[in-house]
Write a protein that holds these residues in place. Structure first.
Motif, short mmCIF file in Angstrom:
data_model
loop_
_atom_site.label_atom_id
_atom_site.label_comp_id
_atom_site.label_asym_id
_atom_site.label_seq_id
_atom_site.Cartn_x
_atom_site.Cartn_y
_atom_site.Cartn_z
N ASN A 1 0.01 -64.27 -22.95
CA ASN A 1 -1.32 -64.44 -22.39
C ASN A 1 -1.71 -65.89 -22.62
N TYR A 2 -1.86 -66.60 -21.54
CA TYR A 2 -2.09 -68.04 -21.65
C TYR A 2 -3.41 -68.38 -22.31
N ASN A 3 -4.30 -67.40 -22.35
CA ASN A 3 -5.61 -67.69 -22.91
C ASN A 3 -5.77 -67.21 -24.34
N LEU A 4 -4.63 -66.90 -24.96
CA LEU A 4 -4.61 -66.56 -26.38
C LEU A 4 -3.60 -67.46 -27.07
N PRO A 5 -3.76 -67.65 -28.37
CA PRO A 5 -2.70 -68.35 -29.09
C PRO A 5 -1.40 -67.54 -29.00
N PRO A 6 -0.27 -68.21 -28.90
CA PRO A 6 1.00 -67.47 -28.88
C PRO A 6 1.15 -66.66 -30.17
N ARG B 1 5.33 -91.51 -39.97
CA ARG B 1 5.25 -90.16 -40.55
C ARG B 1 4.02 -89.50 -39.94
N ILE B 2 4.26 -88.52 -39.10
CA ILE B 2 3.18 -87.90 -38.33
C ILE B 2 2.97 -86.48 -38.82
N ARG B 3 1.89 -86.28 -39.52
CA ARG B 3 1.60 -84.95 -40.01
C ARG B 3 1.04 -84.10 -38.88
N MET B 4 1.49 -82.87 -38.77
CA MET B 4 0.98 -81.96 -37.76
C MET B 4 -0.01 -81.01 -38.40
N ARG B 5 -1.13 -80.85 -37.74
CA ARG B 5 -2.11 -79.87 -38.24
C ARG B 5 -1.70 -78.51 -37.68
N ILE B 6 -0.67 -77.96 -38.27
CA ILE B 6 -0.08 -76.79 -37.62
C ILE B 6 -0.99 -75.57 -37.67
N GLU B 7 -1.83 -75.48 -38.70
CA GLU B 7 -2.73 -74.33 -38.75
C GLU B 7 -3.74 -74.37 -37.59
N ILE B 8 -4.18 -75.58 -37.23
CA ILE B 8 -5.11 -75.70 -36.10
C ILE B 8 -4.38 -75.46 -34.79
N TRP B 9 -3.21 -76.05 -34.68
CA TRP B 9 -2.37 -75.84 -33.49
C TRP B 9 -2.14 -74.35 -33.25
N ASP B 10 -1.83 -73.64 -34.33
CA ASP B 10 -1.50 -72.22 -34.20
C ASP B 10 -2.69 -71.38 -33.75
N ARG B 11 -3.88 -71.94 -33.82
CA ARG B 11 -5.06 -71.20 -33.35
C ARG B 11 -5.40 -71.54 -31.91
N SER B 12 -4.70 -72.52 -31.33
CA SER B 12 -5.03 -72.90 -29.94
C SER B 12 -4.25 -72.02 -28.97
N THR B 13 -4.78 -71.89 -27.77
CA THR B 13 -4.15 -70.99 -26.79
C THR B 13 -2.87 -71.62 -26.24
N LEU B 14 -2.01 -70.78 -25.70
CA LEU B 14 -0.78 -71.27 -25.08
C LEU B 14 -1.13 -72.25 -23.95
N LYS B 15 -2.18 -71.94 -23.24
CA LYS B 15 -2.63 -72.83 -22.17
C LYS B 15 -2.98 -74.22 -22.72
N ASP B 16 -3.75 -74.24 -23.77
CA ASP B 16 -4.10 -75.53 -24.39
C ASP B 16 -2.84 -76.26 -24.86
N GLN B 17 -1.94 -75.52 -25.46
CA GLN B 17 -0.72 -76.14 -25.98
C GLN B 17 0.10 -76.76 -24.86
N GLU B 18 0.24 -76.01 -23.77
CA GLU B 18 1.07 -76.52 -22.66
C GLU B 18 0.36 -77.67 -21.94
N ASP B 19 -0.95 -77.58 -21.82
CA ASP B 19 -1.69 -78.70 -21.22
C ASP B 19 -1.63 -79.94 -22.12
N THR B 20 -1.51 -79.72 -23.41
CA THR B 20 -1.44 -80.84 -24.35
C THR B 20 -0.13 -81.61 -24.16
N PHE B 21 0.96 -80.87 -24.07
CA PHE B 21 2.25 -81.54 -23.87
C PHE B 21 2.50 -81.89 -22.40
N GLY B 22 1.92 -81.09 -21.48
CA GLY B 22 2.23 -81.28 -20.06
C GLY B 22 3.53 -80.62 -19.67
N ARG B 23 4.02 -79.75 -20.55
CA ARG B 23 5.27 -79.03 -20.30
C ARG B 23 5.09 -77.56 -20.67
N TYR B 24 5.95 -76.71 -20.12
CA TYR B 24 5.98 -75.31 -20.55
C TYR B 24 6.65 -75.22 -21.89
#
Lengths: 430, 430
Positions: free
Chosen positions: A125-130, B284-307
């Protein structure tokens, strides 16, 4: 002490054909890379079979799956994988319901990941976190094992588990020389994640932490490694960061009888819920490698009581030769110093543990400007206070190695027996 | 932004036969695991040859040696190994003699270790410290590469090198959002150690540090990993810890012309001593993975511009499909957001760098209780200020990814050209 006993011969076990006894010992150290899931321990394989199995496995190591479900948890007598990512959690929620819910969720996730599957439904679901964080997509299971245990602090009123505490299951007593730092100690729940791929191990811990959100938080974590199987075509006993082979004396994991004696808690030990489980001791042992590197080869070998090159006991020829603590040189001095690591760890041979340690390298210690590297010591035993504690008391007091090491972290966990597809890990507590 | 563009098809390049162009790109990401030592770059191999080579290599990866000596240093266009142990040193001695002596000792040691040999003579005087620390004894070379570079601070009066400084070779300018911590920055000398085995990489850094005793000290170190080749039988582009493929757009390392344009400093660039070398940027690039993990798949893919699944540009089908930054969906919105990582990193395609990054996991951040994990970004380029700097300025200002990452470390090094058996690394400076 001026005449050092040079090793009699350069012959190494690795250059000779293996005896059946050698094979069993190698299996115990992960040397042969046998695939033995927690519940898959059958009778004693013949040495010949094991050698074939070992050969097959080293060729396609990373593809192998180790079943999560079984009589025992995987990751205990499983031959050591290349990497560990150890995680200790503290519960933030209270009540047995919350704990049960967490254990159920972790069981399903651990079983899926052990098969190389993502956590949860990936319909997307694209509108939920994976549901799964994705960094292990496309990777093989890489012999992933996830082993769960309860720390002493879990047996309290928060979860109504006070009455379930195994007799005398507490934090370890203070040992001579301990310099424990709270950041590397304890935890309500310990999770040992091992795999032949670091990214696969990282993914597992991260997703377990994510599933725990609102229920438990990470207390401490430690990454670790050993030499990869691929880099060691002869499948020798791995070396620690002091350059010595580590694990030579481990009991044979393929010997059911020995495992029942050394590793698996028995129902007669009490409590009954721990039958088939095992107690895990974890010590973060920093090595003063800069000091070690300035000591002579003689000092180093006298410290371990073994030759650095072959791993053989001082005065012997091959790694798996018997350790003779009474052998003397021409001048009448003991070949193996009485305060050497092997002499103290072996003692009269009556106390054994199953060691399953990894090296760690944690960058630099900013206070000293030296490398923060060492050993994430892990051992499994049937009874902590009859096995690990007396052994460590003896080592802490007299081991020559203490000059070069520092125990900075400590934790113990009661690792549950295994579970079946109809159950969940830790179910035995409720 | 409510209608997300689902990927047109699940086809992946990995399920189809590879085109010649695909193969070149895979080679650039280390996907095919080609063995190409620094000095072994010949003409363009045919795609067919490369595929054969790739197959051979993945079967016995860890046994391979990568020659230390050559026209270029190894570890730059060498397909990425599984592990990195990066070390930055500061000189404590002064004078060009001390520096030359260090470089000579490091060259001999690096060449030996690249061949799987110990450092120095192992004849074993029991009353001296061993020359080699021993923890990699018996292990294969595991494609070890050791790549040396000079930091801007080395070009000063301490070593009489002020006049040798390449024009405009200084620390990187401050970028928007930088949160650099001194403990992860700078260094007189940078050493990139990569291998398919972590213990082999650790051994190399430790022994280089030991050889430097009295001359140079470690300033900072960082361990890193990517998925092991063995865990990825299809040899796909590795994923970063945000779950996305990383390195898809790298130039082809087998294309001499492209490497001369993108990676290797040319004599016409000046100074002449850097011809055949390359400039390395480390972040050295720290990733805020806990915040990333709360974002939607849509946001994630729009962030990278890739599936996330396939790595294909949004709106396209396969990972290596062209990135069309003008493509629009039915509603007239850009398929690939203008502030996505791929849109900004690609731009008009005129600026390229060779990325050679690794994931890192450095335990927990005690201040936040979150995982300290992310990317040890490394890139090589012919000119830092014409390639990396403008690219990073653009990303630092607008990249959607900035919400989830934090640049905490930074360093640059002028990596020398390669050397022959009669010379030593860094000789060109004197």
């Amino acid at each position: 002490m001026s005449d050092h006993k040079q090793q009699p011969s350069n012959d190494s076990i690795l250059n000779k054909s293996l005896t059946r006894r050698d094979v069993l010992r190698l299996a115990g150290t992960g040397g042969l890379g046998l695939i033995l899931g927690g519940g898959a321990i059958g009778g004693l394989l013949t040495a010949e079979n094991k050698r074939k199995e070992g050969a097959r496995v080293s060729a396609s190591n990373a593809e192998e799956r180790i079943p999560f479900y079984g009589t025992h948890q995987a990751g205990i007598i499983t031959p050591a994988q290349n990497f560990i990512y150890f995680a200790a959690f503290d519960m933030t929620a209270t009540g047995s319901k919350a704990l049960q819910k967490l254990f159920r969720a972790w069981t399903a996730a651990a079983a899926a990941m052990s098969e190389g599957q993502p956590v949860g439904d990936e319909s997307g679901n694209y509108n939920l976190p994976p549901v799964d964080t994705g960094e292990s997509a496309g990777l093989s299971p890489s012999r992933l094992t996830i082993t769960f245990g309860a720390g002493p602090s879990l047996f309290d009123d928060r979860f109504g588990l006070g009455a379930k505490r195994p007799p005398s299951f507490t934090d370890l007593p203070a040992f001579n020389g301990d310099q424990l730092e709270p950041q590397w100690c304890g935890g309500d729940i310990g999770v040992q994640v091992c795999a032949d791929d670091m990214q696969v191990a990282f993914h597992a811990v991260r997703n377990l932490a994510r599933l725990a959100r609102g229920t438990a938080v990470l207390r401490w974590v430690q990454e670790g490694f050993q030499r990869t199987a691929a880099a060691d075509p002869k499948s020798g006993t791995p070396r620690n960061l002091l350059g010595f082979k580590d694990g030579t004396a481990n009991p044979a994991v393929t010997n059911d009888q020995e495992m029942n004696k050394v590793v698996w808690a028995q129902s007669s030990d009490g409590p009954s819920w721990m039958a088939g489980g095992s107690y895990m001791a974890v010590r973060r042992i920093r090595m003063r490698i800069e000091i070690w590197d300035r000591s002579t080869l003689k000092d180093q070998e006298d410290t371990f009581g073994r030759y650095r090159g072959s791993g053989a006991p001082l005065g012997a020829v091959n790694e798996f030769d018997p350790v003779d603590l009474t052998a003397k040189d021409k001048s009448g001095n003991l070949m193996i110093p009485a305060d050497s690591h092997v002499a103290l760890a072996r003692g009269d041979g009556s106390v054994q543990i199953l060691r399953r340690s990894y090296s760690y390298s944690g960058g630099m210690d900013l206070k000293t400007g030296q490398l923060d590297a060492g050993l994430l010591f892990i051992s499994f035993q049937r009874d902590l206070f009859k096995q690990f504690v007396p052994l460590q008391q003896k080592l802490a007091k007299n081991d020559r190695l203490n000059e070069y090491i520092l125990h900075v972290g400590s934790a113990v966990f009661a690792c549950f027996p295994g579970t079946s597809k109809n159950g969940y890990i830790g179910e035995v507590l409720f």
